[in-house]
Design an enzyme around this catalytic site. Structure first.
Site, mmCIF file in Angstrom:
data_model
loop_
_atom_site.group_PDB
_atom_site.id
_atom_site.type_symbol
_atom_site.label_atom_id
_atom_site.label_comp_id
_atom_site.label_asym_id
_atom_site.label_seq_id
_atom_site.Cartn_x
_atom_site.Cartn_y
_atom_site.Cartn_z
ATOM 1 N N ARG A 11 0.307 -1.244 -0.210
ATOM 2 C CA ARG A 11 -0.061 -0.360 -0.069
ATOM 3 C C ARG A 11 0.464 1.225 -0.027
ATOM 4 O O ARG A 11 1.969 1.790 1.670
ATOM 5 C CB ARG A 11 -0.797 -0.038 1.581
ATOM 6 C CG ARG A 11 -2.240 -0.856 0.792
ATOM 7 C CD ARG A 11 -2.530 -1.011 2.423
ATOM 8 N NE ARG A 11 -4.212 -1.262 2.910
ATOM 9 C CZ ARG A 11 -3.973 -2.549 3.341
ATOM 10 N NH1 ARG A 11 -3.404 -2.791 4.117
ATOM 11 N NH2 ARG A 11 -5.164 -3.223 3.482
ATOM 12 N N ASP A 59 6.928 -6.094 3.815
ATOM 13 C CA ASP A 59 6.665 -7.634 2.976
ATOM 14 C C ASP A 59 6.173 -7.383 1.825
ATOM 15 O O ASP A 59 6.687 -6.365 1.145
ATOM 16 C CB ASP A 59 5.330 -8.463 3.764
ATOM 17 C CG ASP A 59 6.093 -10.376 3.900
ATOM 18 O OD1 ASP A 59 6.946 -10.418 2.374
ATOM 19 O OD2 ASP A 59 4.981 -10.777 4.147
ATOM 20 N N HIS A 74 5.388 -13.094 8.484
ATOM 21 C CA HIS A 74 5.801 -11.245 8.154
ATOM 22 C C HIS A 74 5.599 -11.222 9.553
ATOM 23 O O HIS A 74 6.369 -10.689 10.340
ATOM 24 C CB HIS A 74 4.622 -10.406 7.447
ATOM 25 C CG HIS A 74 5.549 -8.950 7.757
ATOM 26 N ND1 HIS A 74 5.369 -7.955 7.132
ATOM 27 C CD2 HIS A 74 6.720 -8.863 7.790
ATOM 28 C CE1 HIS A 74 5.649 -7.206 6.750
ATOM 29 N NE2 HIS A 74 6.695 -7.233 7.457
ATOM 30 N N ASP A 103 -0.291 -0.660 7.820
ATOM 31 C CA ASP A 103 0.080 0.197 6.793
ATOM 32 C C ASP A 103 -1.206 0.778 6.184
ATOM 33 O O ASP A 103 -1.268 2.160 6.113
ATOM 34 C CB ASP A 103 0.906 -0.006 5.825
ATOM 35 C CG ASP A 103 -0.167 -1.353 5.008
ATOM 36 O OD1 ASP A 103 -0.538 -1.452 5.622
ATOM 37 O OD2 ASP A 103 0.458 -1.542 4.270
ATOM 38 N N ASP A 104 -2.866 1.027 7.188
ATOM 39 C CA ASP A 104 -3.781 1.271 6.779
ATOM 40 C C ASP A 104 -4.799 1.878 7.858
ATOM 41 O O ASP A 104 -5.807 1.660 8.205
ATOM 42 C CB ASP A 104 -5.016 0.342 6.129
ATOM 43 C CG ASP A 104 -4.795 -1.044 7.369
ATOM 44 O OD1 ASP A 104 -4.131 -0.965 7.872
ATOM 45 O OD2 ASP A 104 -6.428 -1.884 6.590
ATOM 46 N N ASP A 144 -4.864 -13.662 14.088
ATOM 47 C CA ASP A 144 -5.577 -12.952 15.376
ATOM 48 C C ASP A 144 -6.194 -13.658 15.747
ATOM 49 O O ASP A 144 -6.712 -13.426 16.509
ATOM 50 C CB ASP A 144 -6.111 -10.926 14.744
ATOM 51 C CG ASP A 144 -6.659 -11.600 13.551
ATOM 52 O OD1 ASP A 144 -6.591 -13.013 12.792
ATOM 53 O OD2 ASP A 144 -7.322 -10.683 12.581
ATOM 54 N N SER A 177 -9.111 -9.320 3.785
ATOM 55 C CA SER A 177 -10.199 -9.155 4.639
ATOM 56 C C SER A 177 -11.499 -9.437 3.159
ATOM 57 O O SER A 177 -12.683 -9.980 3.559
ATOM 58 C CB SER A 177 -10.631 -9.534 5.196
ATOM 59 O OG SER A 177 -10.623 -7.546 5.521
#
Length: 521
Positions: A190, A217, A263, A285-286, A364, A395
């Site tokens: 991203r 990654d 990662h 990163d989001d 998670d 997702s």
């Protein structure tokens, strides 16, 4: 002690008088020093000799004058010595005062240390080790570290004071000024990671205390260029293994989840084992962070350290939509049994426990399993300190359009490090929480929805008794209805707390709840 000091003073006075008497006798009886051309004596072999008569009277007068001059010089020396003695006497007096203060501090500290009242041992899950108790049990008096000996310098260097509050309260200054809490940014492909990094750098109070480590990654060149453009503002590391992971045929579509888990494992090992940090805050990163993001984690670091029934601190509220949170309580924090993620703090000790069994994928949800959670909880805010802007990902936008895009991001700075957060410790939190929930009036969801017939501002309690009834009530009230290992999102002791039409509501199981039912997943 008084007799000893009096003897020393008399001895010093006697030595002083004797010294001056001997000095005068010596000077008076010493032959004059010859001075060329003055006839007052001569060097050996010279021509000058003692004379009588008129010359003798002149020499006597000169000798008296010379003797007076030398006595004056010696008295000046004595005066300087007396001044030095006086200055040392003042220093000795100060040291005496320090010694008295040290003795008083030691006695005061001894008097303050009282054995805690005896009480029955808590259940196994509630045990707090001695180190944790040492962190949370303070008194109102400043803490003085008394030097092991009476050296003034060592006492002054060890006189460290901490601002503390009542018993079972944590220091309001939160993490020690020297504690380094790095931010680990998990990145892939991203280019919008720039949005995340810009906010982190903008709100970061100290690059030294909060270094930003970006772990990339995927090998995406454009994203790598964006990260590289920040130069020494961030530490840029790259996950070296970009190969595909062999998975079962039915899991080929989940290849991305396997790579993410790989990662995470590599990046966290870098933070804890290569860079040797003791804690880390993980973001992806989001995510965009709030103005008090760093303040929040820095204040909660000692809480996480102190309470073994906690295993993470998260910046995220799964039910943090604008209508479900109290905008007037940006400082309000909660305990939750649901692992939230999305900006969370982890200690090295916890990573040492998790790393050997780290999953190949779906890390998670794996964290939410009872084998990992082990009845431990996390801290979450009333109003989220992160929001996600990444609709597209592995997702495929799950929950984003329905929930995530509406999460409210806190915009006001809350000085958490100046607050007493000891209410979050389990021994302080649970009793008050249970009392508040089950003393709230029990109402039907229809009455909540009508609103007009409710008496008072709340809180109110809506009760569920099964998996299906929970899901129906959650949907009707607008909160997330999914359960992971039987735990509802944001749930604590089975209770989901939120605002509904301006009133606090507890979606709760019947009183006497004891455990989650994993079959409800």
């Amino acid at each position: 002690m008084v007799r000893k000091k009096g003897s020393l003073i008399l001895c010093g006075a006697f030595l002083f008088v004797a010294w001056n008497a001997l000095l005068l006798l010596y000077l008076w009886g010493r032959p004059p020093i010859g001075r060329p051309g003055e006839g007052g004596g001569a060097e050996p072999g010279g021509n000058g000799e003692w004379e009588v008569g008129k010359g003798a009277h002149a020499n006597l007068a000169g000798e008296v004058i010379r003797l007076a001059e030398e006595v004056e010089v010696q008295l000046e020396t004595q005066k300087k010595l007396l001044k030095e003695i006086e200055s040392h006497r003042a220093l000795w007096a100060r040291q005496k005062g320090v010694g008295k203060r040290q003795a008083a501090d030691a006695k005061e500290a001894k008097d303050d240390v009282k054995p805690p009242p005896s009480k029955p041992p808590p259940p196994l899950g509630d045990k707090v080790d001695d180190k944790a108790l040492a962190v949370i049990q303070h008194t109102q008096k400043p803490v003085h570290t008394v030097a092991p000996d009476s050296k003034l310098e060592q006492h002054q260097s060890n006189e460290i004071k901490e601002e503390v509050v009542e018993t079972n309260d944590l220091p309001t200054s939160a993490a020690s000024p020297g504690v380094v809490i790095p931010i680990l940014v998990i990145a892939c492909d991203r280019v919008t990671v720039k949005r995340s990094l810009d906010k982190l750098i903008q709100y970061r109070p100290s690059p030294q205390l909060h270094p930003i480590i970006v772990s990339q990654d995927c090998g995406h060149a454009e994203t790598a260029r964006v990260i590289g453009s920040y130069g020494d503002q961030v530490t840029d590391i790259h996950q070296p293994d970009l190969s595909d992971i062999r998975v079962r045929p039915e899991h080929r579509k989940f290849q991305g989840y396997y790579k993410i888990s790989r990662h995470y494992r590599w990046a966290l090992n870098q933070v804890f084992n290569t860079f040797s940090h003791s804690a880390v805050v993980i973001v992806e990163d989001d995510l965009e962070v709030a103005p008090d993001f760093f303040e929040y984690f820095r204040a909660l670091y000692p809480v996480l350290r102190a309470d073994p029934t906690l295993w993470c601190v998260s910046a995220w509220n799964d039910n943090g939509r604008d209508a479900l949170v109290d905008p007037a309580k940006a400082e309000l924090l909660h305990r939750t049994d649901f692992f939230p993620g999305l900006g969370w703090m982890l200690l090295k000790e916890m990573w040492d426990e998790l790393e050997p069994k780290w999953p190949l994928a779906f890390w998670d949800d794996w964290m939410r399993q009872p084998e990992q959670r082990r009845e431990r909880s996390c801290i979450r805010p009333e109003i989220s300190r992160t929001i996600t802007f990444g609709r597209k990902g592995v997702s495929l936008g799950q929950f984003f359009d329905q929930y995530l895009r509406y999460i409210k991001l806190n915009t006001q700075f809350v000085p958490f490090t100046k607050q007493n957060l000891s209410y979050l410790l389990r021994e302080n939190y649970d009793e008050k929480f249970i009392k508040e929930v089950y003393s709230a009036p029990l109402v039907k969801v229809e009455k909540l929805q009508q609103g007009g017939s409710l008496q008072g501002p709340g809180p109110f309690r809506v009760q569920y008794s099964s998996r299906d009834s929970f899901k129906v009530l959650a949907r009707n009230l607008g909160v997330m209805d999914d359960l992971k290992s039987g735990v509802p999102r944001t749930g604590y002791r089975g209770v989901v707390s939120f605002l509904y039409r301006g009133r606090r509501v507890f979606l709760a199981p019947p009183e006497g709840w004891t455990h989650y039912d994993i079959s409800w997943s």
